[in-house]
Design a protein around this motif. Sequence first.
Motif, PDB file in Angstrom:
ATOM      1  N   MET A 166      -3.404  79.607  27.511  1.00 12.42           N
ATOM      2  CA  MET A 166      -2.152  79.825  26.997  1.00 12.42           C
ATOM      3  C   MET A 166      -1.993  80.507  27.775  1.00 12.42           C
ATOM      4  SD  MET A 166      -2.120  80.868  23.154  1.00 12.42           S
ATOM      5  CE  MET A 166      -1.766  79.600  22.081  1.00 12.42           C
ATOM      6  N   SER A 167      -0.042  80.544  28.162  1.00 10.58           N
ATOM      7  CA  SER A 167       0.632  82.064  29.509  1.00 10.58           C
ATOM      8  C   SER A 167       0.735  82.838  28.384  1.00 10.58           C
ATOM      9  CB  SER A 167       2.067  81.765  28.974  1.00 10.58           C
ATOM     10  OG  SER A 167       2.899  81.490  27.913  1.00 10.58           O
ATOM     11  N   ASP A 168       1.185  84.260  29.208  1.00  9.59           N
ATOM     12  CA  ASP A 168       1.505  85.259  27.775  1.00  9.59           C
ATOM     13  C   ASP A 168       2.247  84.976  27.173  1.00  9.59           C
ATOM     14  OD1 ASP A 168       0.366  86.925  30.172  1.00  9.59           O
ATOM     15  OD2 ASP A 168       0.791  87.892  31.080  1.00  9.59           O
ATOM     16  N   GLY A 169       3.379  84.534  27.798  1.00  9.75           N
ATOM     17  CA  GLY A 169       4.489  84.324  26.542  1.00  9.75           C
ATOM     18  C   GLY A 169       3.584  83.924  24.934  1.00  9.75           C
ATOM     19  N   GLU A 170       3.086  82.435  25.362  1.00 14.96           N
ATOM     20  CA  GLU A 170       2.424  81.959  24.083  1.00 14.96           C
ATOM     21  C   GLU A 170       2.127  83.069  23.412  1.00 14.96           C
ATOM     22  OE1 GLU A 170       2.045  77.135  25.725  1.00 14.96           O
ATOM     23  OE2 GLU A 170       0.158  78.675  26.314  1.00 14.96           O
ATOM     24  N   LEU A 171       0.302  83.598  24.080  1.00  9.91           N
ATOM     25  CA  LEU A 171      -0.202  84.896  23.910  1.00  9.91           C
ATOM     26  C   LEU A 171       0.188  85.734  22.861  1.00  9.91           C
ATOM     27  CD1 LEU A 171      -2.988  85.432  26.034  1.00  9.91           C
ATOM     28  CD2 LEU A 171      -3.102  83.473  24.067  1.00  9.91           C
ATOM     29  N   ARG A 172       1.587  86.471  23.325  1.00  8.36           N
ATOM     30  CA  ARG A 172       2.543  87.115  23.142  1.00  8.36           C
ATOM     31  C   ARG A 172       3.395  86.750  21.302  1.00  8.36           C
ATOM     32  NH1 ARG A 172       5.093  87.764  27.580  1.00  8.36           N
ATOM     33  NH2 ARG A 172       4.956  89.986  28.444  1.00  8.36           N
ATOM     34  N   HIS A 173       3.753  85.265  21.498  1.00  6.11           N
ATOM     35  CA  HIS A 173       4.178  84.670  20.353  1.00  6.11           C
ATOM     36  C   HIS A 173       2.458  84.557  18.593  1.00  6.11           C
ATOM     37  CE1 HIS A 173       5.992  81.538  17.510  1.00  6.11           C
ATOM     38  NE2 HIS A 173       4.740  80.906  17.635  1.00  6.11           N
ATOM     39  N   GLU A 174       1.825  84.267  19.774  1.00  8.44           N
ATOM     40  CA  GLU A 174       0.382  84.623  18.942  1.00  8.44           C
ATOM     41  C   GLU A 174       0.058  85.464  17.798  1.00  8.44           C
ATOM     42  OE1 GLU A 174      -1.237  81.429  17.036  1.00  8.44           O
ATOM     43  OE2 GLU A 174       0.208  80.274  18.717  1.00  8.44           O
ATOM     44  N   LEU A 175       0.364  86.803  18.491  1.00 10.03           N
ATOM     45  CA  LEU A 175       0.443  88.413  18.540  1.00 10.03           C
ATOM     46  C   LEU A 175       1.043  88.477  17.192  1.00 10.03           C
ATOM     47  CD1 LEU A 175      -0.493  90.132  21.144  1.00 10.03           C
ATOM     48  CD2 LEU A 175      -2.525  89.413  19.564  1.00 10.03           C
ATOM     49  N   THR A 176       2.206  88.070  17.175  1.00  8.51           N
ATOM     50  CA  THR A 176       3.709  88.480  16.765  1.00  8.51           C
ATOM     51  C   THR A 176       3.084  87.691  15.001  1.00  8.51           C
ATOM     52  OG1 THR A 176       5.228  88.524  18.453  1.00  8.51           O
ATOM     53  CG2 THR A 176       6.166  88.068  15.679  1.00  8.51           C
ATOM     54  N   THR A 177       3.072  86.453  14.884  1.00  5.48           N
ATOM     55  CA  THR A 177       2.642  85.572  14.248  1.00  5.48           C
ATOM     56  C   THR A 177       0.727  86.443  13.135  1.00  5.48           C
ATOM     57  OG1 THR A 177       3.356  84.019  15.002  1.00  5.48           O
ATOM     58  CG2 THR A 177       1.885  83.250  13.331  1.00  5.48           C
ATOM     59  N   LEU A 178       0.290  86.934  14.073  1.00  2.62           N
ATOM     60  CA  LEU A 178      -0.578  87.440  13.487  1.00  2.62           C
ATOM     61  C   LEU A 178      -0.329  88.639  12.373  1.00  2.62           C
ATOM     62  CD1 LEU A 178      -3.518  86.938  13.033  1.00  2.62           C
ATOM     63  CD2 LEU A 178      -4.446  87.775  15.015  1.00  2.62           C
ATOM     64  N   THR A 179       0.783  89.278  13.477  1.00  7.47           N
ATOM     65  CA  THR A 179       0.967  90.667  12.871  1.00  7.47           C
ATOM     66  C   THR A 179       1.195  90.328  11.288  1.00  7.47           C
ATOM     67  OG1 THR A 179       0.925  91.419  14.553  1.00  7.47           O
ATOM     68  CG2 THR A 179       3.006  92.776  13.240  1.00  7.47           C
ATOM     69  N   ARG A 180       2.710  89.396  11.704  1.00  8.46           N
ATOM     70  CA  ARG A 180       3.534  89.080  10.298  1.00  8.46           C
ATOM     71  C   ARG A 180       1.909  88.515   9.480  1.00  8.46           C
ATOM     72  NH1 ARG A 180       7.266  87.085  13.869  1.00  8.46           N
ATOM     73  NH2 ARG A 180       9.244  88.609  13.261  1.00  8.46           N
ATOM     74  N   GLU A 181       1.194  87.968   9.510  1.00 10.93           N
ATOM     75  CA  GLU A 181       0.347  87.526   8.743  1.00 10.93           C
ATOM     76  C   GLU A 181      -1.026  88.378   7.816  1.00 10.93           C
ATOM     77  OE1 GLU A 181      -1.752  84.488   7.737  1.00 10.93           O
ATOM     78  OE2 GLU A 181      -0.558  82.715   9.269  1.00 10.93           O
ATOM     79  N   LEU A 182      -0.639  89.658   8.547  1.00 12.00           N
ATOM     80  CA  LEU A 182      -1.371  90.741   8.028  1.00 12.00           C
ATOM     81  C   LEU A 182      -0.566  91.850   7.641  1.00 12.00           C
ATOM     82  CD1 LEU A 182      -3.262  91.409  11.597  1.00 12.00           C
ATOM     83  CD2 LEU A 182      -4.449  90.749   9.179  1.00 12.00           C
ATOM     84  N   GLY A 183       0.522  91.300   7.691  1.00 12.04           N
ATOM     85  CA  GLY A 183       1.963  92.215   5.887  1.00 12.04           C
ATOM     86  C   GLY A 183       2.564  93.102   7.319  1.00 12.04           C
ATOM     87  N   GLY A 184       2.014  93.231   8.652  1.00  2.00           N
ATOM     88  CA  GLY A 184       3.079  94.041   9.202  1.00  2.00           C
ATOM     89  C   GLY A 184       4.180  93.665  10.229  1.00  2.00           C
ATOM     90  N   ARG A 185       5.458  94.552  10.361  1.00  4.76           N
ATOM     91  CA  ARG A 185       6.469  93.787  11.368  1.00  4.76           C
ATOM     92  C   ARG A 185       6.288  94.697  12.562  1.00  4.76           C
ATOM     93  NH1 ARG A 185      11.603  97.759   9.637  1.00  4.76           N
ATOM     94  NH2 ARG A 185      10.743  96.569   7.253  1.00  4.76           N
ATOM     95  N   PRO A 186       5.849  93.458  13.407  1.00  2.00           N
ATOM     96  CA  PRO A 186       6.034  93.253  15.411  1.00  2.00           C
ATOM     97  C   PRO A 186       6.573  93.997  15.686  1.00  2.00           C
ATOM     98  CG  PRO A 186       5.756  91.021  13.667  1.00  2.00           C
ATOM     99  CD  PRO A 186       6.821  91.875  12.910  1.00  2.00           C
ATOM    100  N   ASP A 187       5.936  94.917  16.709  1.00  2.00           N
ATOM    101  CA  ASP A 187       6.877  96.300  17.584  1.00  2.00           C
ATOM    102  C   ASP A 187       6.722  96.018  18.868  1.00  2.00           C
ATOM    103  OD1 ASP A 187       6.626  98.609  19.095  1.00  2.00           O
ATOM    104  OD2 ASP A 187       8.172  98.866  17.729  1.00  2.00           O
ATOM    105  N   PRO A 188       7.543  95.659  19.479  1.00  2.00           N
ATOM    106  CA  PRO A 188       7.022  94.828  21.063  1.00  2.00           C
ATOM    107  C   PRO A 188       6.770  95.667  21.909  1.00  2.00           C
ATOM    108  CG  PRO A 188       9.555  94.838  20.546  1.00  2.00           C
ATOM    109  CD  PRO A 188       9.266  95.602  19.232  1.00  2.00           C
ATOM    110  N   ASP A 189       6.841  96.925  21.460  1.00  2.00           N
ATOM    111  CA  ASP A 189       5.439  97.491  22.713  1.00  2.00           C
ATOM    112  C   ASP A 189       4.052  97.804  22.380  1.00  2.00           C
ATOM    113  OD1 ASP A 189       8.021  98.629  23.858  1.00  2.00           O
ATOM    114  OD2 ASP A 189       7.553 100.363  22.628  1.00  2.00           O
ATOM    115  N   VAL A 190       3.792  97.721  20.883  1.00  2.00           N
ATOM    116  CA  VAL A 190       2.510  97.368  19.957  1.00  2.00           C
ATOM    117  C   VAL A 190       2.229  96.375  20.394  1.00  2.00           C
ATOM    118  CG1 VAL A 190       1.100  96.748  17.922  1.00  2.00           C
ATOM    119  CG2 VAL A 190       3.129  98.582  18.186  1.00  2.00           C
ATOM    120  N   ILE A 191       2.602  95.222  20.836  1.00  2.00           N
ATOM    121  CA  ILE A 191       2.354  93.342  21.073  1.00  2.00           C
ATOM    122  C   ILE A 191       2.090  93.693  22.554  1.00  2.00           C
ATOM    123  CG2 ILE A 191       3.369  91.261  20.917  1.00  2.00           C
ATOM    124  CD1 ILE A 191       3.188  91.960  18.308  1.00  2.00           C
TER     125      ILE A 191
END
Length: 263
Positions: A139-164
Amino acid sequence: MTTSPPARRHGKWLLRRPRSESAARLLCFPYSGMGASMYSRWPSFAGDVEICPVQLPARENRIGEPHYGSYERLAELAAEALLPHLDRPFAFFGHCGGALAAFATALRLHEIGGPTPACLLISSQVAPHDGPFGRFLGMSDGELRHELTTLTRELGGRPDPDVIELGLGVLRADLAANQRYHLAEPVMLRCALHAIGWSDDVEIRPEQMGGWRQYAPEGRFSATVLNGRHHTFLSAPDHLLAEFEQVMDKSLSAARSRENHDG
């Protein structure tokens, strides 16, 4: 006047201090790019087995530490650090990239003649001689960012760009370790091995996990397919916890029988 040496810190490698009264422990390694807090929805016990989330370097409360670089190096560090908590029957669990970390640590303990798990529970990962495998590795960085955002939501969190963005660096390093990890041929461990596939997992299909059979002694490999998707395990569904209880009970009973026979 002499002073006693400082006690070994437990907080680095385990999310919480194990209970001294627990009869057995299940040490759970985190998914690629994540830390031990990914097990925050899990209970402290599955039946009589204490669940102990493992914290790896370079994330969460260990963010200032260097990344381990390879699963072999991680296994060296983890085997030494976790040894004080392997003083009773225990098992390792890992999902996807975490499964390779769990396996490498079990292999290291096997190689140095240390205590080995009663069972190694592998979820959603191909055997080391069949890898590296998985769409995340390309995956590219952009694709991985999307996956991390999705996973953060799966865990019940709110994605923060700096944390991502911070998580992206950890994920990249974890995936690099995954890409470098390959065994030329299977290695026979001393412990039982239980492979867990998920019915609707589009990342690793259950039928791709058959290579793990070659890592367990005769009669000590088992496999199951549970209902769910790749991230279903995050919510600690009842059928997964029941699987842990059943497999651990069987593995511990078999270990006691072997001890009595050898004795």
